[in-house]
Design a protein around this motif. Sequence first.
Motif, mmCIF file in Angstrom:
data_model
loop_
_atom_site.group_PDB
_atom_site.id
_atom_site.type_symbol
_atom_site.label_atom_id
_atom_site.label_comp_id
_atom_site.label_asym_id
_atom_site.label_seq_id
_atom_site.Cartn_x
_atom_site.Cartn_y
_atom_site.Cartn_z
ATOM 1 N N TRP A 116 0.566 6.099 8.499
ATOM 2 C CA TRP A 116 1.206 7.312 7.990
ATOM 3 C C TRP A 116 1.647 7.062 6.564
ATOM 4 O O TRP A 116 2.221 6.007 6.256
ATOM 5 C CB TRP A 116 2.408 7.650 8.874
ATOM 6 C CG TRP A 116 3.224 8.830 8.446
ATOM 7 C CD1 TRP A 116 2.852 10.133 8.458
ATOM 8 C CD2 TRP A 116 4.584 8.804 7.969
ATOM 9 N NE1 TRP A 116 3.885 10.933 8.019
ATOM 10 C CE2 TRP A 116 4.964 10.146 7.713
ATOM 11 C CE3 TRP A 116 5.516 7.787 7.733
ATOM 12 C CZ2 TRP A 116 6.230 10.483 7.232
ATOM 13 C CZ3 TRP A 116 6.774 8.119 7.267
ATOM 14 C CH2 TRP A 116 7.126 9.450 7.022
ATOM 15 N N ASN A 117 1.396 8.021 5.684
ATOM 16 C CA ASN A 117 1.793 7.886 4.279
ATOM 17 C C ASN A 117 3.165 8.527 4.090
ATOM 18 O O ASN A 117 3.285 9.753 4.114
ATOM 19 C CB ASN A 117 0.775 8.557 3.359
ATOM 20 C CG ASN A 117 1.041 8.254 1.890
ATOM 21 O OD1 ASN A 117 2.181 8.038 1.485
ATOM 22 N ND2 ASN A 117 -0.015 8.230 1.100
ATOM 23 N N PRO A 118 4.216 7.740 3.908
ATOM 24 C CA PRO A 118 5.568 8.307 3.819
ATOM 25 C C PRO A 118 5.788 9.145 2.570
ATOM 26 O O PRO A 118 6.727 9.943 2.521
ATOM 27 C CB PRO A 118 6.480 7.068 3.825
ATOM 28 C CG PRO A 118 5.608 5.949 3.342
ATOM 29 C CD PRO A 118 4.226 6.262 3.805
ATOM 30 N N GLN A 119 4.936 8.963 1.560
ATOM 31 C CA GLN A 119 5.111 9.712 0.321
ATOM 32 C C GLN A 119 4.454 11.096 0.355
ATOM 33 O O GLN A 119 4.892 12.010 -0.337
ATOM 34 C CB GLN A 119 4.545 8.924 -0.868
ATOM 35 C CG GLN A 119 5.533 7.926 -1.468
ATOM 36 C CD GLN A 119 5.864 6.776 -0.530
ATOM 37 O OE1 GLN A 119 4.970 6.125 -0.001
ATOM 38 N NE2 GLN A 119 7.141 6.520 -0.321
ATOM 39 N N VAL A 145 6.083 -2.223 20.781
ATOM 40 C CA VAL A 145 6.370 -2.328 19.350
ATOM 41 C C VAL A 145 5.571 -1.253 18.629
ATOM 42 O O VAL A 145 4.364 -1.130 18.830
ATOM 43 C CB VAL A 145 6.002 -3.715 18.787
ATOM 44 C CG1 VAL A 145 6.202 -3.755 17.275
ATOM 45 C CG2 VAL A 145 6.828 -4.814 19.448
ATOM 46 N N VAL A 146 6.249 -0.474 17.786
ATOM 47 C CA VAL A 146 5.595 0.564 16.981
ATOM 48 C C VAL A 146 5.927 0.288 15.522
ATOM 49 O O VAL A 146 7.100 0.120 15.159
ATOM 50 C CB VAL A 146 6.079 1.973 17.387
ATOM 51 C CG1 VAL A 146 5.399 3.035 16.520
ATOM 52 C CG2 VAL A 146 5.789 2.232 18.867
ATOM 53 N N LEU A 147 4.904 0.247 14.675
ATOM 54 C CA LEU A 147 5.052 -0.052 13.257
ATOM 55 C C LEU A 147 4.688 1.180 12.441
ATOM 56 O O LEU A 147 3.598 1.744 12.610
ATOM 57 C CB LEU A 147 4.141 -1.218 12.859
ATOM 58 C CG LEU A 147 4.268 -2.498 13.695
ATOM 59 C CD1 LEU A 147 3.187 -3.494 13.301
ATOM 60 C CD2 LEU A 147 5.653 -3.117 13.520
ATOM 61 N N ILE A 148 5.581 1.594 11.542
ATOM 62 C CA ILE A 148 5.362 2.800 10.749
ATOM 63 C C ILE A 148 5.662 2.497 9.286
ATOM 64 O O ILE A 148 6.803 2.137 8.947
ATOM 65 C CB ILE A 148 6.255 3.964 11.226
ATOM 66 C CG1 ILE A 148 6.098 4.191 12.733
ATOM 67 C CG2 ILE A 148 5.921 5.238 10.456
ATOM 68 C CD1 ILE A 148 7.057 5.226 13.300
ATOM 69 N N PRO A 149 4.678 2.639 8.385
ATOM 70 C CA PRO A 149 4.940 2.424 6.952
ATOM 71 C C PRO A 149 6.084 3.302 6.458
ATOM 72 O O PRO A 149 6.249 4.444 6.888
ATOM 73 C CB PRO A 149 3.616 2.823 6.292
ATOM 74 C CG PRO A 149 2.588 2.640 7.351
ATOM 75 C CD PRO A 149 3.276 2.990 8.642
ATOM 76 N N GLY A 150 6.882 2.760 5.571
ATOM 77 C CA GLY A 150 7.994 3.499 4.994
ATOM 78 C C GLY A 150 9.229 3.547 5.859
ATOM 79 O O GLY A 150 10.330 3.809 5.364
ATOM 80 N N LYS A 168 0.846 -1.202 0.000
ATOM 81 C CA LYS A 168 0.000 0.000 0.000
ATOM 82 C C LYS A 168 0.876 1.245 0.000
ATOM 83 O O LYS A 168 0.522 2.261 -0.612
ATOM 84 C CB LYS A 168 -0.904 -0.014 1.226
ATOM 85 C CG LYS A 168 -1.817 1.198 1.338
ATOM 86 C CD LYS A 168 -2.698 1.112 2.587
ATOM 87 C CE LYS A 168 -3.598 2.336 2.721
ATOM 88 N NZ LYS A 168 -4.442 2.265 3.958
ATOM 89 N N TYR A 169 2.014 1.169 0.701
ATOM 90 C CA TYR A 169 2.934 2.298 0.793
ATOM 91 C C TYR A 169 4.310 1.869 0.290
ATOM 92 O O TYR A 169 4.621 0.675 0.217
ATOM 93 C CB TYR A 169 3.045 2.791 2.233
ATOM 94 C CG TYR A 169 1.748 3.296 2.815
ATOM 95 C CD1 TYR A 169 1.136 4.430 2.308
ATOM 96 C CD2 TYR A 169 1.130 2.632 3.880
ATOM 97 C CE1 TYR A 169 -0.057 4.904 2.836
ATOM 98 C CE2 TYR A 169 -0.056 3.096 4.414
ATOM 99 C CZ TYR A 169 -0.650 4.230 3.894
ATOM 100 O OH TYR A 169 -1.827 4.690 4.417
ATOM 101 N N GLN A 170 5.140 2.853 -0.020
ATOM 102 C CA GLN A 170 6.497 2.596 -0.484
ATOM 103 C C GLN A 170 7.498 2.981 0.603
ATOM 104 O O GLN A 170 7.284 3.936 1.361
ATOM 105 C CB GLN A 170 6.798 3.383 -1.765
ATOM 106 C CG GLN A 170 5.902 3.010 -2.934
ATOM 107 C CD GLN A 170 6.036 1.539 -3.316
ATOM 108 O OE1 GLN A 170 7.149 1.035 -3.510
ATOM 109 N NE2 GLN A 170 4.907 0.842 -3.413
ATOM 110 N N THR A 171 8.587 2.248 0.648
ATOM 111 C CA THR A 171 9.644 2.530 1.625
ATOM 112 C C THR A 171 10.401 3.800 1.240
ATOM 113 O O THR A 171 10.718 4.006 0.065
ATOM 114 C CB THR A 171 10.628 1.349 1.680
ATOM 115 O OG1 THR A 171 9.921 0.180 2.105
ATOM 116 C CG2 THR A 171 11.773 1.625 2.633
#
Length: 729
Positions: free
Chosen positions: A325-328, A372-377, A250-253
């Motif tokens: 969160w959307n990193p882009q 534990v915290v998970l964040i896209p990108g 769904k999101y990009q690194t």
Amino acid sequence: MSYHYVSYLWDDTVAASLDPVARLVYRSNLLGSDQRITNTGGGNTSSKLTERDPLTGAPVEVLWVKGSGGDLRTSKRENFASLYQPKLLDLQRLYATRADKGLKSSAEDDMVGMYTHATFNLNPRASSIDTPLHAFLPGRHVDHMHPNAIIAIAASANCERLTREIFGDAMAYVPWMRPGFELGLAMQEIVRRQPGVRAIMMGQHGFIAWDDDDKACYTRTLDFIERAATYIEERYAARGGDAAAFGGAKYQTLDEPRRRATLAAVLPWLRGQVSRERRFVGTIQDDTPILRFVNSHDAPRLAELGTSCPDHFLRTKIKPLYVDWNPQSEDLAALKGKLAAGLEQYRRDYAAYYDRCKHANSPAMRDPNPTVVLIPGLGMIAWGKDKSESRVTAEFYNCAVEVMRGAEAIDRYVALPQQEAFDIEYWLLEEAKLKRMPAEKELARQIAVVIGAGSGIGRETAHRLAREGAQLVCVDLMEGAAQSTAKEITDRLGLGIGVAGSGISNCGPALGLGANITDRASIRHMLDQVALAYGGFDAIVVTAGVFVPSDTTGHIPDEKWALTFNINVTGSYLVADEAAKTWRDQGLRGSLVLTTSANAVVAKKGSVAYDTSKAAASHLVRELAIELAPLVRVNGVAPATVVQGSAMFPRDRVIGSLAKYNIAFAADEPTDSLVRKLAQFYADRTLTKAPITPGDQAEAYFLLVSSRLAKTTGQILTVDGGLHEAFLR
């Protein structure tokens, strides 16, 4: 079998040289060394061996089983409990009597206390709650493991059907039951009804296998894991493999420089948020597997379900915090806003979970912040009381992700019901185990940065703070010297357990970094590296300094004057100014300790630049104490001359000083002898008449960093042996 998903490590030559208990330790170490087989601290192994009774001399059957709190990879003989096997079997009658009286629930816990009555040869190692699983199964050798591939099946909605499909009659199935006496009895009954079975799938948990030969038991364990992994990977590939995992991306690194810059900026702030009750140390994980998960469409759904294996959620809590969160398209401010809102909701959810599931005798609610915290990108941030624990937390959630990947590839992932999870997390026996843990050291949960740690006072201070439980960042202009000190600390304390983090977060209790304190950009880079390694910092000690003597005419070149002030004064100011930005962002009380000198108040011929720079440094302490209050305490240590181990006293300076003071010496005299002579000369000028060592100074830095002088700021602690010329007027 040909193994692709586990490593076959058994060596007949090694095993043949070992006694029976040593063979159990050997088997355990082999199994524990492969994280695809079991997680850190997880799983149990056992052997039923014939021993001589120490009182009667008669042969008796003894169960040797991994004791409570042990780790298979690192276990030694002393980590195994030994119990009379017949006495363990006799406990079944006692349990049945209590259960018949309606005391089944309390009897389960009571049995753990009864294991001590079955202890063989006064072995002090506490028995694991899994002891009945090993005692009640027929095999002389038993392996209970937590492989990701097996747990993926155990955590599938149709676990029982999949177990039959994959393993046929070779493996039985038992639904989720809390580890303990009742589960051991259930397994015993399964074997009674299915005498040909040699393994049991444990719903939501793992599996257990056995044999009468230890090598065959080891091989059988590997065979089952290999078969499970092969089944999963074939279906995973058929469903699209990595590209389709967790519903696809769904999101990009973010690229690595942006990812690391964002993490360095957000980590200290986040550490402050999760450390409201107790301070935590962080580990980041941003490798391909974890990024594939956090970037996926299914990550929010699966993260909310939480973990399945009890070993996992005891470290990772009931669930992680996932931040959508959307990193882009979103910036750092948006990330902090979403983290803040997510943390508030997480705390409310945890309190509701506790209130919903608690019993009348449940322990008080523990820290409601996520571990534990998970964040896209960006990846995953794991928290623990020290670096080792945060590494283990990271390892366990990596295992959970692998379990979810496998379960979703073959079926549908299901988590342990919340009530069952609560009953494990707040189990009275688990609470008792926590209370038996040694008290935390004085600087536990603290991250300390020592600048100038490559030698002398700085090196000794780094060791002193590490002995009190601090995580140490050793910094020096000479990066190799800083790394050498960090290695000394790590070699003494051990790297710790758990999977390593990514990049610089792949460190242990100490880290060595290079930095030039006269360069603001170099300082900022160093502090950002500290954030990536540990999540932030609590204390900074600056011991770096320079001494440039006047020439024979009593003058010092302009550039040497500037260098002296740049290092001894400006450098400390730049460190404080950059650190203050992080301290304020973090919001946790901190401590800064600078180094001045007895020379700051004693004018001496030949050291005009040094003495005046140290006088300025002393006043800098007072100014910074005002500027950084109330969040940060700022103090100073004023040593008198320390010759031993000091980088400022190379052989040529020692010889020059001896000549200056007309102290006799031989040109070829060993350096150590010259140093002792000069140190004693300086000592004789003091009231205590004893040479001042780096250890004496380190004690002062420790006191000022610790909470022992928590109400002291803006002060200079003098460690000069009683130099009366330096008495303040």
